[in-house]
Design a protein around this motif. Structure first.
Motif, PDB file in Angstrom:
ATOM      1  N   ILE A 290      47.431  58.633  42.716  1.00 17.59           N
ATOM      2  CA  ILE A 290      47.363  57.333  42.042  1.00 17.59           C
ATOM      3  C   ILE A 290      48.180  56.322  42.836  1.00 17.59           C
ATOM      4  O   ILE A 290      49.348  56.571  43.147  1.00 17.59           O
ATOM      5  CB  ILE A 290      47.901  57.440  40.604  1.00 17.59           C
ATOM      6  N   PRO A 291      47.587  55.192  43.213  1.00 22.31           N
ATOM      7  CA  PRO A 291      48.335  54.183  43.984  1.00 22.31           C
ATOM      8  C   PRO A 291      49.584  53.747  43.236  1.00 22.31           C
ATOM      9  O   PRO A 291      49.527  53.441  42.041  1.00 22.31           O
ATOM     10  CB  PRO A 291      47.332  53.026  44.114  1.00 22.31           C
ATOM     11  N   ASP A 292      50.719  53.743  43.937  1.00 23.81           N
ATOM     12  CA  ASP A 292      51.976  53.406  43.268  1.00 23.81           C
ATOM     13  C   ASP A 292      52.145  51.908  43.052  1.00 23.81           C
ATOM     14  O   ASP A 292      53.109  51.474  42.410  1.00 23.81           O
ATOM     15  CB  ASP A 292      53.173  53.972  44.034  1.00 23.81           C
ATOM     16  N   CYS A 293      51.206  51.105  43.566  1.00 25.64           N
ATOM     17  CA  CYS A 293      51.274  49.654  43.376  1.00 25.64           C
ATOM     18  C   CYS A 293      50.149  49.171  42.471  1.00 25.64           C
ATOM     19  O   CYS A 293      49.883  47.975  42.382  1.00 25.64           O
ATOM     20  CB  CYS A 293      51.218  48.934  44.713  1.00 25.64           C
ATOM     21  N   GLY A 294      49.457  50.103  41.787  1.00 25.44           N
ATOM     22  CA  GLY A 294      48.360  49.724  40.918  1.00 25.44           C
ATOM     23  C   GLY A 294      47.102  49.380  41.701  1.00 25.44           C
ATOM     24  O   GLY A 294      47.056  49.492  42.931  1.00 25.44           O
ATOM     25  N   ILE A 295      46.064  48.994  40.982  1.00 26.96           N
ATOM     26  CA  ILE A 295      44.842  48.503  41.612  1.00 26.96           C
ATOM     27  C   ILE A 295      44.511  47.143  41.011  1.00 26.96           C
ATOM     28  O   ILE A 295      45.034  46.782  39.945  1.00 26.96           O
ATOM     29  CB  ILE A 295      43.656  49.469  41.408  1.00 26.96           C
ATOM     30  N   ARG A 296      43.669  46.390  41.687  1.00 28.47           N
ATOM     31  CA  ARG A 296      43.293  45.069  41.188  1.00 28.47           C
ATOM     32  C   ARG A 296      41.831  45.051  40.767  1.00 28.47           C
ATOM     33  O   ARG A 296      40.984  45.705  41.390  1.00 28.47           O
ATOM     34  CB  ARG A 296      43.537  43.997  42.253  1.00 28.47           C
ATOM     35  N   VAL A 297      41.546  44.286  39.727  1.00 26.28           N
ATOM     36  CA  VAL A 297      40.171  44.033  39.321  1.00 26.28           C
ATOM     37  C   VAL A 297      39.950  42.524  39.329  1.00 26.28           C
ATOM     38  O   VAL A 297      40.869  41.747  39.032  1.00 26.28           O
ATOM     39  CB  VAL A 297      39.867  44.613  37.924  1.00 26.28           C
ATOM     40  N   ALA A 298      38.738  42.114  39.702  1.00 27.23           N
ATOM     41  CA  ALA A 298      38.365  40.700  39.683  1.00 27.23           C
ATOM     42  C   ALA A 298      37.832  40.363  38.298  1.00 27.23           C
ATOM     43  O   ALA A 298      36.892  40.994  37.809  1.00 27.23           O
ATOM     44  CB  ALA A 298      37.310  40.416  40.747  1.00 27.23           C
ATOM     45  N   VAL A 299      38.462  39.407  37.635  1.00 24.88           N
ATOM     46  CA  VAL A 299      38.090  39.029  36.274  1.00 24.88           C
ATOM     47  C   VAL A 299      37.565  37.599  36.277  1.00 24.88           C
ATOM     48  O   VAL A 299      38.280  36.675  36.674  1.00 24.88           O
ATOM     49  CB  VAL A 299      39.302  39.138  35.326  1.00 24.88           C
ATOM     50  N   PRO A 300      36.310  37.376  35.848  1.00 23.70           N
ATOM     51  CA  PRO A 300      35.802  35.999  35.739  1.00 23.70           C
ATOM     52  C   PRO A 300      36.600  35.216  34.708  1.00 23.70           C
ATOM     53  O   PRO A 300      36.923  35.723  33.631  1.00 23.70           O
ATOM     54  CB  PRO A 300      34.344  36.199  35.283  1.00 23.70           C
ATOM     55  N   VAL A 322      43.442  40.599  38.774  1.00 29.42           N
ATOM     56  CA  VAL A 322      44.375  41.147  37.789  1.00 29.42           C
ATOM     57  C   VAL A 322      44.819  42.530  38.254  1.00 29.42           C
ATOM     58  O   VAL A 322      43.986  43.387  38.550  1.00 29.42           O
ATOM     59  CB  VAL A 322      43.717  41.247  36.406  1.00 29.42           C
ATOM     60  N   CYS A 323      46.122  42.726  38.312  1.00 27.80           N
ATOM     61  CA  CYS A 323      46.660  44.027  38.692  1.00 27.80           C
ATOM     62  C   CYS A 323      46.728  44.935  37.470  1.00 27.80           C
ATOM     63  O   CYS A 323      47.308  44.563  36.448  1.00 27.80           O
ATOM     64  CB  CYS A 323      48.058  43.865  39.299  1.00 27.80           C
ATOM     65  N   ASN A 343      50.117  36.991  31.625  1.00 24.73           N
ATOM     66  CA  ASN A 343      50.854  35.748  31.366  1.00 24.73           C
ATOM     67  C   ASN A 343      51.123  34.996  32.657  1.00 24.73           C
ATOM     68  O   ASN A 343      51.083  33.755  32.698  1.00 24.73           O
ATOM     69  CB  ASN A 343      52.176  36.054  30.649  1.00 24.73           C
ATOM     70  N   ARG A 344      51.405  35.741  33.739  1.00 23.82           N
ATOM     71  CA  ARG A 344      51.643  35.100  35.023  1.00 23.82           C
ATOM     72  C   ARG A 344      50.372  34.420  35.539  1.00 23.82           C
ATOM     73  O   ARG A 344      50.418  33.303  36.054  1.00 23.82           O
ATOM     74  CB  ARG A 344      52.149  36.138  36.030  1.00 23.82           C
ATOM     75  N   LEU A 345      49.245  35.093  35.369  1.00 22.53           N
ATOM     76  CA  LEU A 345      47.985  34.533  35.862  1.00 22.53           C
ATOM     77  C   LEU A 345      47.565  33.286  35.079  1.00 22.53           C
ATOM     78  O   LEU A 345      46.936  32.386  35.624  1.00 22.53           O
ATOM     79  CB  LEU A 345      46.876  35.587  35.774  1.00 22.53           C
ATOM     80  N   LYS A 379      39.927  42.993  48.231  1.00 21.03           N
ATOM     81  CA  LYS A 379      41.157  42.835  47.465  1.00 21.03           C
ATOM     82  C   LYS A 379      40.980  43.183  45.991  1.00 21.03           C
ATOM     83  O   LYS A 379      41.836  42.859  45.163  1.00 21.03           O
ATOM     84  CB  LYS A 379      41.689  41.411  47.631  1.00 21.03           C
ATOM     85  N   ALA A 380      39.853  43.835  45.647  1.00 23.85           N
ATOM     86  CA  ALA A 380      39.627  44.283  44.273  1.00 23.85           C
ATOM     87  C   ALA A 380      38.828  45.581  44.300  1.00 23.85           C
ATOM     88  O   ALA A 380      37.992  45.788  45.176  1.00 23.85           O
ATOM     89  CB  ALA A 380      38.895  43.218  43.462  1.00 23.85           C
ATOM     90  N   SER A 381      39.097  46.454  43.327  1.00 25.94           N
ATOM     91  CA  SER A 381      38.379  47.726  43.234  1.00 25.94           C
ATOM     92  C   SER A 381      37.220  47.662  42.258  1.00 25.94           C
ATOM     93  O   SER A 381      36.338  48.521  42.282  1.00 25.94           O
ATOM     94  CB  SER A 381      39.338  48.842  42.791  1.00 25.94           C
ATOM     95  N   ALA A 382      37.212  46.663  41.373  1.00 28.33           N
ATOM     96  CA  ALA A 382      36.168  46.570  40.356  1.00 28.33           C
ATOM     97  C   ALA A 382      36.106  45.141  39.841  1.00 28.33           C
ATOM     98  O   ALA A 382      37.013  44.330  40.075  1.00 28.33           O
ATOM     99  CB  ALA A 382      36.446  47.539  39.203  1.00 28.33           C
ATOM    100  N   VAL A 383      35.022  44.841  39.146  1.00 27.24           N
ATOM    101  CA  VAL A 383      34.884  43.582  38.404  1.00 27.24           C
ATOM    102  C   VAL A 383      34.966  43.929  36.925  1.00 27.24           C
ATOM    103  O   VAL A 383      34.352  44.898  36.467  1.00 27.24           O
ATOM    104  CB  VAL A 383      33.538  42.891  38.712  1.00 27.24           C
ATOM    105  N   LEU A 384      35.749  43.168  36.176  1.00 29.81           N
ATOM    106  CA  LEU A 384      35.891  43.421  34.745  1.00 29.81           C
ATOM    107  C   LEU A 384      35.664  42.124  33.978  1.00 29.81           C
ATOM    108  O   LEU A 384      36.326  41.114  34.250  1.00 29.81           O
ATOM    109  CB  LEU A 384      37.268  43.996  34.421  1.00 29.81           C
ATOM    110  N   THR A 385      34.715  42.127  33.037  1.00 28.90           N
ATOM    111  CA  THR A 385      34.437  40.935  32.237  1.00 28.90           C
ATOM    112  C   THR A 385      34.792  41.195  30.785  1.00 28.90           C
ATOM    113  O   THR A 385      34.684  42.310  30.287  1.00 28.90           O
ATOM    114  CB  THR A 385      32.954  40.539  32.306  1.00 28.90           C
ATOM    115  N   ASN A 386      35.209  40.148  30.111  1.00 26.90           N
ATOM    116  CA  ASN A 386      35.537  40.221  28.683  1.00 26.90           C
ATOM    117  C   ASN A 386      34.963  38.979  28.025  1.00 26.90           C
ATOM    118  O   ASN A 386      35.487  37.884  28.182  1.00 26.90           O
ATOM    119  CB  ASN A 386      37.050  40.299  28.487  1.00 26.90           C
TER     120      ASN A 386
END
Length: 472
Positions: A290-300, A322-323, A343-345, A379-386
């Protein structure tokens, strides 16, 4: 015919040119209904409500480096609405396999870029499998369009063809419009109502606020460009263009809200935390580091004012990275980290920056867009929409919508798309995975439900412990 052409916006053109054999740029939906829909009634509903949007009667014409919308002279609804049946008992598995087939297939560019398949014989009712190209509109807009086909009651109230909406022409030169777009979209992202330029001009320190905005934009542009590439994991494999889709049994929205209130966060924080736990479990089950720095997802991130008329299609959103702290196994600690990241984003201009980059890429040569797309998708491993849906059940041509699923396309070398959609006091969660990525989509769906349950139990236990401590 050329006089009837409408130039495609540069942002929509960016999404058109992102289409690749590995990642067709389609927004897709699977809508499951309680009862069969009479096909004649469905056609009438589409003619009255869907085709009132002229864009769905238009095809894309490319002339040199320009793209246009042009009325299809041979438009026929039967070219876009097809009736098919699933074999055997027509279970969820067969419907997922069919959705996987269609999500792996590009649309016909000789005609308007959308298709609807009416699926008989599913759970005693029927299903609609819908595909619409991203260059027509973004997910928020298309969900609004599809919901405009429905009613609150089984008896539909079909409307007449809507009047055409005049589209205002942009004012000023290109540089002025670019700056105004950045400033306006930043406020749309914050308040979704008033244009930033109009609101801050009334303040005496407007020049200072404008300078700070420009500085913030420049800083977030630099951060985006300097962000490291994603760590090498099984989620970043060579894509083959064959998709596999799955969806989970819905969660009760009241449970999600109760969890969010207990933890002092938002529903979005809870669902992102559940998604984080699902991906972390995927790594664990496959015995992967498991990456120790997390992974990022691209969120619209929606930049469309909520009071904008539904007739306004096109793409008005940016992307934020989003990390997800997949390395954090404690559910409460994971939740706090997700909450802090979100909150930072919310205070950044990342969505406005990516929207403006898409605008610039759409004006430039294809090779520039391809290279920029490759850079960003690394710079992202996935796209996530909500996407929020209606809080009450809706009916299409007399049949109750039981379960809706939506997916947005992935771009570049991103091969995973996750979607969260709230509907009628439930939360739907779905996933699409490129077959080149070694991940079982149905297993990830099960992990998502398990992850939410672990967070919910931890939140209730934590709240109970606090209550006992305060009582003593």
């Amino acid at each position: 015919m050329s006089s009837e052409r409408t130039a495609m916006t540069s942002v929509d053109r960016s999404w058109l040119r992102m289409d690749t054999p590995e990642n067709p740029m389609m927004i897709s939906a699977v809508l499951m209904f309680e009862q069969p829909i009479p096909i004649k009634r469905l056609k009438r509903t589409l003619e009255e409500r869907f085709l009132r949007f002229r864009r769905f009667r238009q095809r894309v014409i490319e002339k040199g480096d320009k793209c246009y919308w042009e009325d299809d002279p041979n438009f026929d609804l039967d070219n876009h609405l097809h009736r098919i049946a699933l074999p055997g008992q027509a279970s969820k598995k067969e419907l997922q396999e069919l959705a996987s087939d269609f999500n792996s297939t590009a649309l016909d560019f000789r005609r308007p870029l959308w298709q609807i398949h009416y699926i008989d014989n599913f759970n005693g009712g029927c299903a609609l499998l819908i595909r619409i190209h991203h260059c027509i509109a973004d997910g928020i807009s298309l969900v609004r369009v599809l919901l405009s086909l429905t009613d609150r009651t089984p008896e539909p109230k079909l409307e007449r063809i809507a009047k055409k909406v005049a589209i205002p022409k942009p004012q000023g030169n290109a540089a002025t419009r670019f700056l105004h777009r950045l400033v306006n979209s930043s406020q749309a992202g914050w308040q979704q109502a008033q244009l930033f330029l109009d609101s801050v001009r009334q303040e005496p320190n407007y020049p200072l606020k404008l300078a700070r905005t420009a500085g913030g934009i420049a800083m977030d542009l630099a951060k985006l460009g300097l962000a490291p590439f994603e760590p090498k994991t099984s989620l970043k494999s060579q894509l083959v263009g064959r998709k596999k889709v799955a969806w989970a049994e819905p969660l009760a929205l009241d449970d999600v809200k109760h969890c969010a209130r207990t933890l002092g966060g938002t529903v979005n924080d809870v669902l992102l935390c559940a998604a984080t736990g699902a991906l972390s479990r995927h790594f664990t089950e496959h015995k992967q580091t498991i990456p120790d720095c997390g992974i990022r997802v691209a969120v619209p991130f929606n930049l469309r004012p909520l009071d904008q008329p539904i007739e306004s299609l096109g793409n008005q959103f940016g992307l934020v990275l989003v990390c997800l702290p997949v390395e954090v196994h404690d559910p409460l600690m994971c939740f706090r980290q997700v909450q802090e990241n979100m909150n930072r984003l919310k205070q950044s201009y990342q969505a406005q920056v990516t929207y403006s980059l898409l605008d610039l890429f759409g004006r430039g040569p294809d090779i520039l867009e391809r290279r920029a797309l490759d850079l960003l998708s690394n710079k992202a491993s996935a796209v996530l929409t909500n996407v929020p849906g209606p809080r009450h059940p809706v009916y299409l041509a007399g049949s109750k919508l039981v379960q809706p699923m939506f997916w947005v396309p992935q771009s570049g070398n991103i091969g995973i798309g996750m979607s969260i959609f709230s509907y009628a006091d439930t939360v739907q969660f779905g996933i699409t995975v490129d077959k080149g990525i070694q991940a079982d989509p149905q297993a990830v769906m099960n992990y998502f439900r398990d992850s939410f349950q672990h967070l919910y139990d931890a939140a209730m236990s934590h709240a109970h412990g606090l209550h006992i401590a305060q009582a003593s």
